[in-house]
Design a protein around this motif. Structure first.
Motif, PDB file in Angstrom:
ATOM      1  N   LEU A 177      24.317  46.265  35.497  1.00 30.58           N
ATOM      2  CA  LEU A 177      23.963  45.183  35.634  1.00 30.58           C
ATOM      3  C   LEU A 177      24.906  43.876  36.360  1.00 30.58           C
ATOM      4  O   LEU A 177      25.273  43.168  34.765  1.00 30.58           O
ATOM      5  N   ASP A 178      25.401  43.615  36.972  1.00 28.41           N
ATOM      6  CA  ASP A 178      26.398  42.771  38.030  1.00 28.41           C
ATOM      7  C   ASP A 178      25.793  41.193  36.603  1.00 28.41           C
ATOM      8  O   ASP A 178      25.559  40.515  38.388  1.00 28.41           O
ATOM      9  N   PHE A 179      26.328  40.731  36.174  1.00 26.63           N
ATOM     10  CA  PHE A 179      25.712  39.201  36.174  1.00 26.63           C
ATOM     11  C   PHE A 179      27.046  38.252  36.250  1.00 26.63           C
ATOM     12  O   PHE A 179      26.308  37.395  35.675  1.00 26.63           O
ATOM     13  N   THR A 180      27.563  38.395  36.871  1.00 26.37           N
ATOM     14  CA  THR A 180      29.389  37.876  37.126  1.00 26.37           C
ATOM     15  C   THR A 180      29.018  36.629  38.834  1.00 26.37           C
ATOM     16  O   THR A 180      28.112  36.971  39.455  1.00 26.37           O
ATOM     17  N   HIS A 181      29.432  35.575  38.428  1.00 20.55           N
ATOM     18  CA  HIS A 181      29.775  34.797  39.137  1.00 20.55           C
ATOM     19  C   HIS A 181      31.288  34.247  39.491  1.00 20.55           C
ATOM     20  O   HIS A 181      32.306  34.657  38.665  1.00 20.55           O
ATOM     21  N   VAL A 182      31.626  33.854  40.403  1.00 20.63           N
ATOM     22  CA  VAL A 182      33.106  33.576  40.454  1.00 20.63           C
ATOM     23  C   VAL A 182      33.560  34.120  40.880  1.00 20.63           C
ATOM     24  O   VAL A 182      33.939  35.675  41.507  1.00 20.63           O
ATOM     25  N   GLN A 183      34.834  34.641  40.217  1.00 22.66           N
ATOM     26  CA  GLN A 183      36.183  35.314  40.753  1.00 22.66           C
ATOM     27  C   GLN A 183      36.147  36.667  39.171  1.00 22.66           C
ATOM     28  O   GLN A 183      37.112  37.836  38.914  1.00 22.66           O
ATOM     29  N   SER A 184      36.677  35.684  37.955  1.00 20.97           N
ATOM     30  CA  SER A 184      36.798  36.790  37.307  1.00 20.97           C
ATOM     31  C   SER A 184      36.266  37.587  36.985  1.00 20.97           C
ATOM     32  O   SER A 184      36.218  39.181  37.149  1.00 20.97           O
ATOM     33  N   GLY A 185      35.352  38.118  36.244  1.00 22.35           N
ATOM     34  CA  GLY A 185      33.943  38.614  36.200  1.00 22.35           C
ATOM     35  C   GLY A 185      33.662  39.523  37.733  1.00 22.35           C
ATOM     36  O   GLY A 185      33.681  40.574  37.507  1.00 22.35           O
ATOM     37  N   THR A 237      35.172  40.530  40.283  1.00 23.11           N
ATOM     38  CA  THR A 237      37.203  41.491  40.293  1.00 23.11           C
ATOM     39  C   THR A 237      36.347  42.624  39.575  1.00 23.11           C
ATOM     40  O   THR A 237      37.224  43.594  39.654  1.00 23.11           O
ATOM     41  N   CYS A 238      36.011  42.155  37.873  1.00 26.36           N
ATOM     42  CA  CYS A 238      35.658  43.309  37.031  1.00 26.36           C
ATOM     43  C   CYS A 238      34.899  44.355  37.630  1.00 26.36           C
ATOM     44  O   CYS A 238      34.846  45.687  37.527  1.00 26.36           O
ATOM     45  N   THR A 239      33.805  43.891  38.271  1.00 23.75           N
ATOM     46  CA  THR A 239      32.649  45.040  38.777  1.00 23.75           C
ATOM     47  C   THR A 239      32.821  45.194  39.472  1.00 23.75           C
ATOM     48  O   THR A 239      32.739  47.066  40.576  1.00 23.75           O
ATOM     49  N   GLN A 240      33.792  44.598  40.714  1.00 28.48           N
ATOM     50  CA  GLN A 240      34.302  45.333  41.901  1.00 28.48           C
ATOM     51  C   GLN A 240      35.342  46.708  41.961  1.00 28.48           C
ATOM     52  O   GLN A 240      35.205  47.390  42.387  1.00 28.48           O
ATOM     53  N   LEU A 241      35.942  46.339  40.971  1.00 28.21           N
ATOM     54  CA  LEU A 241      36.771  47.965  40.314  1.00 28.21           C
ATOM     55  C   LEU A 241      35.297  48.699  39.897  1.00 28.21           C
ATOM     56  O   LEU A 241      35.371  50.286  40.613  1.00 28.21           O
ATOM     57  N   LEU A 242      34.658  48.643  39.260  1.00 29.96           N
ATOM     58  CA  LEU A 242      33.619  49.518  38.684  1.00 29.96           C
ATOM     59  C   LEU A 242      32.522  50.519  39.785  1.00 29.96           C
ATOM     60  O   LEU A 242      32.486  51.295  39.687  1.00 29.96           O
ATOM     61  N   ALA A 243      32.532  49.835  40.862  1.00 26.52           N
ATOM     62  CA  ALA A 243      31.707  49.923  41.940  1.00 26.52           C
ATOM     63  C   ALA A 243      32.920  50.642  42.944  1.00 26.52           C
ATOM     64  O   ALA A 243      32.201  52.314  43.003  1.00 26.52           O
ATOM     65  N   TRP A 244      34.111  50.191  42.823  1.00 21.97           N
ATOM     66  CA  TRP A 244      35.367  50.895  43.730  1.00 21.97           C
ATOM     67  C   TRP A 244      35.627  52.546  42.678  1.00 21.97           C
ATOM     68  O   TRP A 244      35.151  53.766  43.315  1.00 21.97           O
ATOM     69  N   PHE A 245      34.900  52.675  41.295  1.00 23.03           N
ATOM     70  CA  PHE A 245      35.609  53.601  40.471  1.00 23.03           C
ATOM     71  C   PHE A 245      34.424  54.681  40.819  1.00 23.03           C
ATOM     72  O   PHE A 245      33.401  56.013  39.833  1.00 23.03           O
ATOM     73  N   GLY A 246      32.576  54.281  41.549  1.00 22.13           N
ATOM     74  CA  GLY A 246      31.835  54.711  41.793  1.00 22.13           C
ATOM     75  C   GLY A 246      30.462  54.487  40.757  1.00 22.13           C
ATOM     76  O   GLY A 246      29.469  54.908  41.208  1.00 22.13           O
ATOM     77  N   SER A 255      31.400  33.353  52.333  1.00 24.27           N
ATOM     78  CA  SER A 255      33.395  33.132  52.660  1.00 24.27           C
ATOM     79  C   SER A 255      34.123  34.131  52.232  1.00 24.27           C
ATOM     80  O   SER A 255      33.209  35.310  51.538  1.00 24.27           O
ATOM     81  N   LEU A 256      35.085  34.066  52.998  1.00 23.26           N
ATOM     82  CA  LEU A 256      36.051  35.058  52.602  1.00 23.26           C
ATOM     83  C   LEU A 256      36.670  35.170  50.863  1.00 23.26           C
ATOM     84  O   LEU A 256      36.738  36.606  49.553  1.00 23.26           O
ATOM     85  N   TYR A 257      36.462  34.298  50.369  1.00 22.42           N
ATOM     86  CA  TYR A 257      36.485  33.915  48.078  1.00 22.42           C
ATOM     87  C   TYR A 257      35.244  35.113  47.720  1.00 22.42           C
ATOM     88  O   TYR A 257      35.189  35.840  46.947  1.00 22.42           O
ATOM     89  N   PHE A 258      34.291  34.645  48.255  1.00 16.48           N
ATOM     90  CA  PHE A 258      33.212  35.964  47.988  1.00 16.48           C
ATOM     91  C   PHE A 258      32.929  37.494  48.715  1.00 16.48           C
ATOM     92  O   PHE A 258      32.997  38.580  48.194  1.00 16.48           O
ATOM     93  N   THR A 259      33.381  37.655  49.979  1.00 18.78           N
ATOM     94  CA  THR A 259      32.971  39.392  50.460  1.00 18.78           C
ATOM     95  C   THR A 259      34.540  39.503  49.807  1.00 18.78           C
ATOM     96  O   THR A 259      34.144  41.047  49.144  1.00 18.78           O
ATOM     97  N   MET A 260      35.902  38.812  49.437  1.00 17.13           N
ATOM     98  CA  MET A 260      36.875  40.046  48.827  1.00 17.13           C
ATOM     99  C   MET A 260      36.548  40.251  47.405  1.00 17.13           C
ATOM    100  O   MET A 260      37.473  41.263  46.932  1.00 17.13           O
ATOM    101  N   LEU A 261      35.945  39.868  46.382  1.00 16.23           N
ATOM    102  CA  LEU A 261      35.669  39.553  45.133  1.00 16.23           C
ATOM    103  C   LEU A 261      34.195  40.564  44.894  1.00 16.23           C
ATOM    104  O   LEU A 261      33.853  41.025  44.133  1.00 16.23           O
ATOM    105  N   ASN A 262      33.268  41.152  45.925  1.00 15.73           N
ATOM    106  CA  ASN A 262      32.285  42.070  46.039  1.00 15.73           C
ATOM    107  C   ASN A 262      32.207  42.788  46.556  1.00 15.73           C
ATOM    108  O   ASN A 262      31.171  43.099  47.015  1.00 15.73           O
ATOM    109  N   HIS A 263      32.611  43.378  47.095  1.00 19.21           N
ATOM    110  CA  HIS A 263      32.917  45.104  47.836  1.00 19.21           C
ATOM    111  C   HIS A 263      31.974  45.989  47.243  1.00 19.21           C
ATOM    112  O   HIS A 263      31.649  46.039  45.974  1.00 19.21           O
TER     113      HIS A 263
END
Ligand code: COA
Length: 424
Positions: free
Chosen positions: A10-18, A20-29, A56-64
């Motif tokens: 459950l990804d309740f994050t915003h802006v950058q710090s959170g 980036t973390c959940t994007q990594l978890l998503a990449w790991f499956g 924005s790229l700011y958003f897209t690049m942190l939320n794949h």
């Protein structure tokens, strides 16, 4: 099969710090479900806009690789769905201002009651103490974590660095905390709270500077340029320009073309083990045996002179020629690569570190892929979700709402643009 397959976040994050973390978890499956405020979403969606009307790229690049659900967490229907998501998920990640989650009614105590197995992972600016209530952004963390006071040149002001060590750095720390807590849960059966304060993360990355702070008590820091320049040390670890932070002296040196190209520079390290090869390459074979030069400690007060001589040589070569000459000799050097060069580097494209992604609103763009490569868990970077793109799908498929229940929720107004079709 991906490493974190089956893990629901459950990804309740915003802006950058959170993110980036959940994007990594998503990449790991992991299945990462990003909760966003209806009609607004993560503030970064509309920050630093380059393509009008597109995320924005700011958003897209942190939320794949995530799914997006719109939920008004302050509405009773929104709270009901959030409660179900907490019941269903393994991990909840948030980086709201201190107290915001409690104000929504989701204190750690309540979350644990809903799901004792859940891991609640938070980024905050500061850990417990006098600053714990502060809102914090990247550069505040860089300053409060000791990075700014130790970055820059001795005669200039403190500097922040372009690497987002406060935000993305803390996201990495948090991701490690989460997978560690998941691992412990395998044995304990219990979830736990994971906190990654940004100040702590930056201090962790500035560890060598706290090392130098203590070394100062034993005398001057001889590998710093200022030692060779005869400038006395003060009470605190000073700014060290481009001096190496390690035991092997190094500097940034000009290369051919530096007059016009701001990035025609190389990093050059005179590792003790290859000193003789350095002497040969730069045309100073006598330095191999000369008194004051042959032994690493004897060289420390002459580092400026030595690097000036090496720079005479590097200025005759491009930064890549320096690399080509030094690499086979095991002399550690590194070209100063511009973002343009990184974006165009075929090797980085091949390794999946720089990835081209297609997006329905903005077309093709480049992003940074997963920086951690697992041999048994391949990463396939997919585009970031549109705001609320998966609201209907998550309500019905993940949470099992259907019929009148789904209709009641969609009509509550707490879920933004959830489609009528989903309700039917
Ligand atoms: N529905 C309804 N309300 C929502 C919501 C949703 N889906 N998502 C967030 N909100 C509300 C929050 O509940 C909060 O309301 P409250 O203040 O009435 O309790 C409000 O939105 C604002 O949240 P906040 O986190 O304070 O956002 P901000 O934009 O004011 O501050 C930060 C941004 C980054 C400074 C702050 O979140 C912060 O310090 N975070 C921790 C450190 C951090 O991660 N910093 C780095 C960011 S890259």
């Amino acid at each position: 099969m991906k490493a974190l397959e089956g893990v629901k976040v459950l990804d309740f994050t915003h802006v950058q710090s959170g993110p980036t973390c959940t994007q990594l978890l998503a990449w790991f499956g992991a299945d990462v479900i990003k909760v966003e405020r209806p009609g607004v979403g993560d503030a970064t969606r509309k920050q630093l806009i380059d393509v009008p009307g597109a995320d924005s790229l700011y958003f897209t690049m942190l939320n794949h690789n995530k799914r997006s659900i719109e939920i008004n967490s302050k509405d009773p229907a929104g709270k009901e769905v959030l409660t179900k998501l907490i019941e269903t998920c393994d991990v909840m990640v948030e980086n709201f201002a201190p107290g915001a989650l409690d104000r929504m009614g989701f204190s750690w105590e309540n979350i644990q009651k809903i799901n004792p197995r859940i891991i609640l992972a938070s980024v905050k600016g500061f850990g417990p103490g006098k600053y714990e209530d502060c809102k914090v952004y990247e550069n505040v963390a860089q300053c409060a974590g000791g990075s700014a006071s130790t970055t820059g040149f001795l005669d200039g002001p403190p500097l922040v660095t372009g690497a987002q060590i406060g935000d993305s750095g803390t996201g990495l720390h948090l991701a490690l905390g989460i997978v560690t807590a998941l691992f412990q849960r395998e044995k304990s059966g219990r979830g736990q709270k994971v906190l990654a304060p940004m100040q702590d993360g930056v201090i962790n990355l500035c560890r060598v500077k706290l090392r130098d702070q203590q070394r100062l008590e034993a005398g001057p820091l001889k590998e710093y340029s200022q030692f060779g320049e005869g400038i006395p040390f003060g009470e605190a670890t000073p700014r060290a320009g481009n001096d190496s932070g390690g035991g092997q002296p190094g500097r940034i040196l000009k290369c051919k073309g530096w007059e016009k190209d701001p990035n025609a520079y190389t990093y050059f390290i005179i590792q003790a083990a290859v000193w003789e090869k350095v002497c040969d390459v730069i045309g100073e074979p006598d330095w191999k045996t000369a008194e004051g030069y042959a032994k690493p400690n004897d060289r420390l007060d002459k580092l400026n002179k030595i690097f000036e001589r090496i720079e005479e040589w590097t200025k005759t070569k491009t930064k890549f020629e320096v690399m080509d000459t030094c690499n086979p000799l095991d002399i550690p050097v590194g070209p100063i690569l511009s973002m343009k060069e990184i974006a165009e580097d075929p090797g980085l494209r091949e390794s999946g570190t720089i990835v081209e992604v297609d997006h329905p609103e903005r077309g093709k763009y480049l992003t940074v892929g997963c920086p951690i490569k697992l041999s048994d868990s391949e990463v396939n970077v997919t585009r970031s979700p549109l705001l609320g793109e998966h609201t209907g799908e998550i309500l019905s498929e993940v949470l099992g709402y259907s019929g009148d229940e789904l209709k009641r929720l969609t009509e509550s107004g707490a879920f933004g643009n959830v489609t009528k079709e989903a309700a039917e």
